[in-house]
Scaffold this motif. Structure first.
Motif, PDB file in Angstrom:
ATOM      1  N   LYS A   6       1.113  -1.401  -0.408  1.00 24.38           N
ATOM      2  CA  LYS A   6      -0.483  -0.149  -0.227  1.00 24.38           C
ATOM      3  C   LYS A   6       0.507   1.231  -0.172  1.00 24.38           C
ATOM      4  N   MET A   7       1.710   1.646   1.038  1.00 27.75           N
ATOM      5  CA  MET A   7       2.695   2.163   1.144  1.00 27.75           C
ATOM      6  C   MET A   7       3.920   2.423  -0.280  1.00 27.75           C
ATOM      7  N   LYS A   8       3.949   1.408  -1.178  1.00 29.03           N
ATOM      8  CA  LYS A   8       4.994   2.109  -2.379  1.00 29.03           C
ATOM      9  C   LYS A   8       3.663   2.591  -3.035  1.00 29.03           C
ATOM     10  N   SER A   9       2.365   1.608  -3.349  1.00 24.24           N
ATOM     11  CA  SER A   9       1.717   1.976  -4.467  1.00 24.24           C
ATOM     12  C   SER A   9       1.267   3.987  -4.192  1.00 24.24           C
ATOM     13  N   THR A  10       1.210   4.095  -2.995  1.00 22.83           N
ATOM     14  CA  THR A  10       0.910   5.206  -2.840  1.00 22.83           C
ATOM     15  C   THR A  10       2.568   6.858  -3.139  1.00 22.83           C
ATOM     16  N   VAL A  11       3.441   6.554  -2.647  1.00 20.85           N
ATOM     17  CA  VAL A  11       5.303   6.779  -3.065  1.00 20.85           C
ATOM     18  C   VAL A  11       4.492   7.040  -4.087  1.00 20.85           C
ATOM     19  N   LYS A  12       4.534   5.849  -4.826  1.00 23.30           N
ATOM     20  CA  LYS A  12       4.676   5.616  -6.277  1.00 23.30           C
ATOM     21  C   LYS A  12       3.879   6.889  -7.116  1.00 23.30           C
ATOM     22  N   ALA A  13       2.556   6.588  -6.835  1.00 25.43           N
ATOM     23  CA  ALA A  13       1.353   7.759  -7.214  1.00 25.43           C
ATOM     24  C   ALA A  13       2.098   9.303  -6.940  1.00 25.43           C
ATOM     25  N   GLU A  14       2.562   9.287  -5.719  1.00 21.24           N
ATOM     26  CA  GLU A  14       2.884  11.356  -5.294  1.00 21.24           C
ATOM     27  C   GLU A  14       4.141  11.024  -6.362  1.00 21.24           C
ATOM     28  N   ILE A  15       5.062  10.126  -6.787  1.00 17.89           N
ATOM     29  CA  ILE A  15       6.494  10.530  -7.504  1.00 17.89           C
ATOM     30  C   ILE A  15       6.039  10.785  -9.105  1.00 17.89           C
ATOM     31  N   GLU A  16       4.949   9.909  -9.177  1.00 19.65           N
ATOM     32  CA  GLU A  16       3.917  10.784 -10.591  1.00 19.65           C
ATOM     33  C   GLU A  16       3.676  11.951 -10.509  1.00 19.65           C
ATOM     34  N   ARG A  17       2.456  12.452 -10.206  1.00 19.50           N
ATOM     35  CA  ARG A  17       2.242  13.471  -9.143  1.00 19.50           C
ATOM     36  C   ARG A  17       2.540  14.616  -9.402  1.00 19.50           C
ATOM     37  N   TYR A  18       3.762  14.169  -8.658  1.00 21.52           N
ATOM     38  CA  TYR A  18       5.273  15.558  -8.634  1.00 21.52           C
ATOM     39  C   TYR A  18       6.395  15.401 -10.720  1.00 21.52           C
ATOM     40  N   ASN A  19       6.417  14.518 -11.062  1.00 22.76           N
ATOM     41  CA  ASN A  19       6.136  14.494 -12.169  1.00 22.76           C
ATOM     42  C   ASN A  19       5.211  15.307 -13.437  1.00 22.76           C
ATOM     43  N   LYS A  20       4.619  15.175 -13.134  1.00 16.20           N
ATOM     44  CA  LYS A  20       3.817  15.854 -13.884  1.00 16.20           C
ATOM     45  C   LYS A  20       3.556  17.019 -14.005  1.00 16.20           C
ATOM     46  N   TYR A  21       3.784  18.003 -11.906  1.00 14.04           N
ATOM     47  CA  TYR A  21       4.022  18.955 -12.021  1.00 14.04           C
ATOM     48  C   TYR A  21       5.008  19.848 -12.582  1.00 14.04           C
ATOM     49  N   CYS A  22       6.136  19.264 -12.315  1.00 16.17           N
ATOM     50  CA  CYS A  22       7.237  19.096 -13.845  1.00 16.17           C
ATOM     51  C   CYS A  22       7.412  19.606 -14.898  1.00 16.17           C
ATOM     52  N   GLU A  23       6.405  18.220 -15.611  1.00 15.24           N
ATOM     53  CA  GLU A  23       6.421  18.388 -17.251  1.00 15.24           C
ATOM     54  C   GLU A  23       5.646  19.999 -17.363  1.00 15.24           C
TER      55      GLU A  23
END
Length: 125
Positions: A6-23
């Motif tokens: 569950k935590m791995k999934s949460t961390v992965k989702a947050e990284i994807e969200r952050y990468n969208k901000y970068c884009e």
């Protein structure tokens, strides 16, 4: 880091969200300076998490030593190393991601203030 699925999934989702901000070049969460929006997309990756008993242990440790409130350098178990102290840029934990300020000499104030704290502590010894 010992995360469950569950935590791995949460961390992965947050990284994807952050990468969208970068884009898009815009941090909707914290208003991070666009030039510091660097995507997390190419490894190797390393992680640090903070615990209440050791807060902010991951900040500035690449550019300084981890110290306690008396400026004593801490070992890997967060225990003070006898007679070893650090202040200013030699000590870590001052900036969370990068040194950004229009105030030149910001770390000089930290060094002078914490140097005084350390000097008073050593004078008492």
């Amino acid at each position: 880091m010992g995360f469950d699925d569950k935590m791995k999934s949460t961390v992965k989702a947050e990284i994807e969200r952050y990468n969208k901000y970068c884009e898009q070049g815009l941090d909707d969460d914290f208003g991070k300076d666009p030039k510091m929006l660097l995507p997390i997309n190419q490894g190797p990756f390393f992680g640090v998490f903070c615990m209440p008993e050791h807060p902010m242990t991951g900040t500035v440790t690449l550019n300084g030593l981890v110290v306690d409130e008396d400026q004593a350098v801490l070992d890997k178990n967060y225990s003070p190393i006898v007679n070893l102290y650090a202040v200013g840029n030699s000590s870590g934990g001052k900036f969370s991601s990068y040194y950004s300020s229009p105030l030149q000499g910001l770390t000089l104030g930290i060094a002078m203030t914490l140097g005084r704290v350390l000097g008073k502590k050593l004078a008492e010894a």
